[in-house]
Write a protein that holds these residues in place. Structure first.
Motif, PDB file in Angstrom:
ATOM      1  N   ARG A 174      -5.580   3.839  -5.737  1.00 36.70           N
ATOM      2  CA  ARG A 174      -5.389   2.657  -5.386  1.00 36.70           C
ATOM      3  C   ARG A 174      -5.009   1.574  -6.729  1.00 36.70           C
ATOM      4  O   ARG A 174      -5.908   1.810  -7.745  1.00 36.70           O
ATOM      5  CB  ARG A 174      -6.507   1.960  -4.597  1.00 36.70           C
ATOM      6  CG  ARG A 174      -6.748   2.456  -3.265  1.00 36.70           C
ATOM      7  CD  ARG A 174      -7.605   1.788  -2.579  1.00 36.70           C
ATOM      8  NE  ARG A 174      -7.971   2.430  -1.087  1.00 36.70           N
ATOM      9  CZ  ARG A 174      -7.179   2.204  -0.252  1.00 36.70           C
ATOM     10  NH1 ARG A 174      -6.454   1.125  -0.325  1.00 36.70           N
ATOM     11  NH2 ARG A 174      -7.410   2.559   0.917  1.00 36.70           N
TER      12      ARG A 174
ATOM     13  N   ARG B 102       0.835  -1.119  -0.021  1.00 34.29           N
ATOM     14  CA  ARG B 102       0.087  -0.126   0.156  1.00 34.29           C
ATOM     15  C   ARG B 102       0.799   1.303  -0.034  1.00 34.29           C
ATOM     16  O   ARG B 102       2.049   1.277   0.355  1.00 34.29           O
ATOM     17  CB  ARG B 102      -0.889   0.347   1.123  1.00 34.29           C
ATOM     18  CG  ARG B 102      -0.214   0.082   2.595  1.00 34.29           C
ATOM     19  CD  ARG B 102      -1.060  -0.766   3.536  1.00 34.29           C
ATOM     20  NE  ARG B 102      -0.366  -0.623   5.005  1.00 34.29           N
ATOM     21  CZ  ARG B 102       0.522  -1.633   5.372  1.00 34.29           C
ATOM     22  NH1 ARG B 102       0.738  -2.555   4.667  1.00 34.29           N
ATOM     23  NH2 ARG B 102       1.104  -1.597   6.816  1.00 34.29           N
TER      24      ARG B 102
ATOM     25  N   GLU C 258       1.044   5.064   1.664  1.00 28.57           N
ATOM     26  CA  GLU C 258      -0.032   5.945   2.642  1.00 28.57           C
ATOM     27  C   GLU C 258       0.533   7.361   2.599  1.00 28.57           C
ATOM     28  O   GLU C 258       2.004   7.551   2.384  1.00 28.57           O
ATOM     29  CB  GLU C 258       0.159   5.286   4.289  1.00 28.57           C
ATOM     30  CG  GLU C 258      -0.358   3.971   4.305  1.00 28.57           C
ATOM     31  CD  GLU C 258       0.267   3.315   5.718  1.00 28.57           C
ATOM     32  OE1 GLU C 258       0.966   4.025   6.171  1.00 28.57           O
ATOM     33  OE2 GLU C 258      -0.262   2.329   5.869  1.00 28.57           O
ATOM     34  N   ASP C 259      -0.155   8.217   2.533  1.00 25.93           N
ATOM     35  CA  ASP C 259       0.054   9.368   2.423  1.00 25.93           C
ATOM     36  C   ASP C 259      -1.032  10.511   3.252  1.00 25.93           C
ATOM     37  O   ASP C 259      -1.975  10.705   2.573  1.00 25.93           O
ATOM     38  CB  ASP C 259       0.031   9.921   0.800  1.00 25.93           C
ATOM     39  CG  ASP C 259       0.850  11.387   0.698  1.00 25.93           C
ATOM     40  OD1 ASP C 259       0.837  12.257   1.651  1.00 25.93           O
ATOM     41  OD2 ASP C 259       1.279  11.725  -0.408  1.00 25.93           O
ATOM     42  N   PRO C 260      -0.606  11.097   4.296  1.00 30.06           N
ATOM     43  CA  PRO C 260      -1.422  11.773   5.068  1.00 30.06           C
ATOM     44  C   PRO C 260      -1.761  13.189   4.287  1.00 30.06           C
ATOM     45  O   PRO C 260      -2.803  13.841   4.448  1.00 30.06           O
ATOM     46  CB  PRO C 260      -0.725  12.109   6.381  1.00 30.06           C
ATOM     47  CG  PRO C 260       0.671  12.238   6.005  1.00 30.06           C
ATOM     48  CD  PRO C 260       0.788  11.023   4.853  1.00 30.06           C
TER      49      PRO C 260
END
Length: 597
Positions: free
Chosen positions: A22, A12, A14-16
């Motif tokens: 996706r 995956r 993840e990036d805030p």
């Protein structure tokens, strides 16, 4: 917080800062992993064939996945060109890079440490990619194990026994038959005061060994289980005397007596007010455990980690560089090449200006590159080590570096250069009266003579080397000499004797926990070659073992050789993977071997 690319476990991104696209295709994850883990940017057409060879338009399919990766990584990434070059956004982290290149403190924060690469995914990309993925999964599994082991030792040196035990236990689950990991778990239970748990760990490991392998625990585990508390006497002057007495005993060959004195010296130094003495006693004890005792490297590196903490607190850069060189040496023997390279690179920086540290670091770095079949870099490091050692009169460093240069030339087929370097090595060994190393160059000379079809000369050199190796009790030289004698026996038409000698070579080389892992693979390669030639029923199992070991450790040439053996056994896809991998290895002998396959 910044972007995190996670390839271990379920993959995956993840990036805030944004909603992350996706991926719709497993092949896009496969492509991203391949690009991030590649040693160098791969040609576009090669990647298309590797991942999309069955598509109607492989290059078109590649472009689609590249576009999907760009969407997933966002505007800060660049991806394209030929060869394909990927630059991830500034500040982004990649878990597999942290596990393979960072220190243990940072690596412990990786969420899925120890999980499988692209867990649960099986991209339908063909045999070549399947082989690559299996190899990378094994290699990253080994990297996770090495990090957890290092973390356990680091936490132990800081007094965090619960944290150390948790890491050691996780590492032992990843590799349950590793004697050093089991010894560490047992020792940590004992040091925590939980003798019951230590007994249960010892009994469980012993029962498993008997049932699965039919053997007893080795010296490292027995030493950890039976370890007695150190003496409680005090006295700085007594500690100094014990250090000197221990060193003298070891130099005279009384290693057991010397170790007893040095362990007592450490205990007394700990009760003194001298941090410098605590550091000195640990350095001497650790180097004795690693270089003079058999099977006790695990105890040695535990002591080194304690010493590193003291060196850092005292600002002793040179002592720390010495420790890092020793840690790198042990990781080199265990084929933990990424960790070893990190230690040795740091040692070169910290030991700048100290000839002994620089020679050690350079010759071990060269040995690592030789094991990994990065032969040009190996020659560069080893030549620098040999030159410096000769200039400053470090004969042992010169003997070691030139012997490894001889081995590089043997592996790549430059027999004249191999002979020259091995002659230099033998000269330095004899001048230094370095008895424990003296069997090595003649053992390699025997391999050289066999390559020159001088069976009589090879027999004489190898028998001489084997006798000397047995006399000093060196498992490495015993193993490599017995391997050479097996090839001599086969050349003389004694196939049964050759297989028996290879069995003996494997048993001798791996009889202690601090064995040289590359040699295990080198002996396995000879077993595979003889097994193919004589139709031995265990050949397939030997090929599987060699392939697994080479993939797990990153021994590139021996992985190619395993694939060549597999192709000869009719295994689909092995020949083409071998050809692709051999292109990146500078060895005419290997390329000829692959071409013949």
């Amino acid at each position: 917080m910044s972007m995190a690319i996670r390839l271990l476990g379920h993959p995956r991104i993840e990036d805030p800062a944004r909603a992350v696209y996706r991926f719709r295709s497993q092949k896009s994850w496969a492509l991203l992993a391949y690009l991030l883990l590649a040693d160098r940017p791969p040609p576009r057409r090669d990647v298309a064939e590797l991942l999309f060879g069955s598509a109607d338009d492989p290059l078109g399919a590649l472009r689609w996945s590249l576009a999907e990766i760009r969407r997933g990584l966002g505007d800060g990434a660049t991806l394209g060109g030929d060869p394909l070059t990927l630059h991830i956004p500034a500040g982004a982290t990649v878990d597999v890079e942290i596990v393979t290149k960072s220190d243990w403190r940072r690596a412990l924060a990786v969420i899925d440490l120890g999980s499988e690469l692209l867990e649960g995914m099986a991209p339908q990309a063909g045999a070549s990619f399947d082989s690559w993925l299996a190899a990378e999964r094994r290699r990253l599994g080994a990297a996770s194990e090495a990090i957890l082991h290092e973390a356990a030792l680091g936490l132990r040196s800081q007094g965090d026994l619960p944290g150390a035990l948790a890491c050691a236990t996780r590492a032992a689950r990843l590799n349950p038959w590793d004697e050093n990991l089991q010894a560490l778990v047992i020792r940590l239970h004992r040091q925590s005061g939980d003798i019951t748990a230590a007994r249960e760990a010892y009994d469980s490991y012993r029962a498993g060994l008997r049932e699965e392998l039919g053997v007893e625990p080795g010296q490292a585990v027995e030493s950890a289980w039976r370890e007695e508390p150190l003496e409680a006497r005090t006295g700085t002057s007594v500690a100094v005397v014990l250090i000197e007495a221990g060193e003298a005993a070891v130099s005279a060959g009384a290693v057991t007596v010397g170790l007893s004195s040095l362990r007592s010296a450490v205990a007394m130094a700990d009760r003194s007010q001298s941090a410098e003495l605590r550091l000195r006693s640990r350095l001497v004890l650790a180097e004795t455990l690693i270089h003079s005792a058999r099977g006790l490297d695990e105890d040695g590196i535990s002591t080194l980690h304690e010493g590193a903490l003291l060196a850092e607190s005292l600002g002793e850069a040179l002592a720390l560089a010495r420790i890092q060189a020793e840690l790198g040496y042990v990781d080199f023997l265990r084929a933990r090449y990424g960790r070893a390279t990190r230690w040795l690179s740091e040692s070169l920086v910290g030991g700048a200006g100290d000839d002994d540290v620089n020679v050690r670091a350079l010759m071990y770095l060269g040995s690592i590159e030789s094991d990994r079949a990065e032969y040009s870099r190996a020659v560069e490091h080893l030549r620098a080590a040999a030159t410096l050692a000769e200039e400053v009169g470090l004969l042992r460093g010169h003997a070691y570096a030139t012997s490894m240069l001889g081995r590089v030339h043997l592996m790549t087929g430059d027999l004249d250069a191999a002979s020259d370097e091995l002659s230099l090595s033998m000269g330095s060994c004899e001048a230094e009266h370095w008895l424990s190393f003296l069997p090595g160059p003649p053992a390699l000379l025997g391999v050289f003579l066999l390559a020159r079809a001088d069976v009589a000369g090879a027999t004489s050199a190898l028998e001489h080397a084997f006798a000397r190796a047995c006399q000093v009790g060196d498992p490495c030289w015993e193993g490599i000499s017995a391997r050479g004698l097996a090839l001599v026996a086969d050349a003389a038409g004694d196939a049964a004797g050759a297989f028996a000698l290879l069995d003996e070579a494997g048993a001798r080389s791996s009889r202690v926990a601090d064995a040289y892992v590359w040699l295990d693979a080198y002996i396995l390669d000879a077993r595979c070659a003889l097994g193919r030639r004589h139709g031995h029923p265990e050949t397939g199992a030997w090929v599987d073992a060699l392939s697994s070991l080479a993939e797990r450790t990153g021994m590139r040439e021996l992985r190619v050789r395993a694939l060549v053996h597999g192709a000869a056994l009719g295994r689909a896809g092995d020949a083409e993977v071998a050809a692709r991998l051999a292109e990146a290895i500078e060895s005419p002998i290997l390329r000829a071997l692959v071409a013949a396959a």
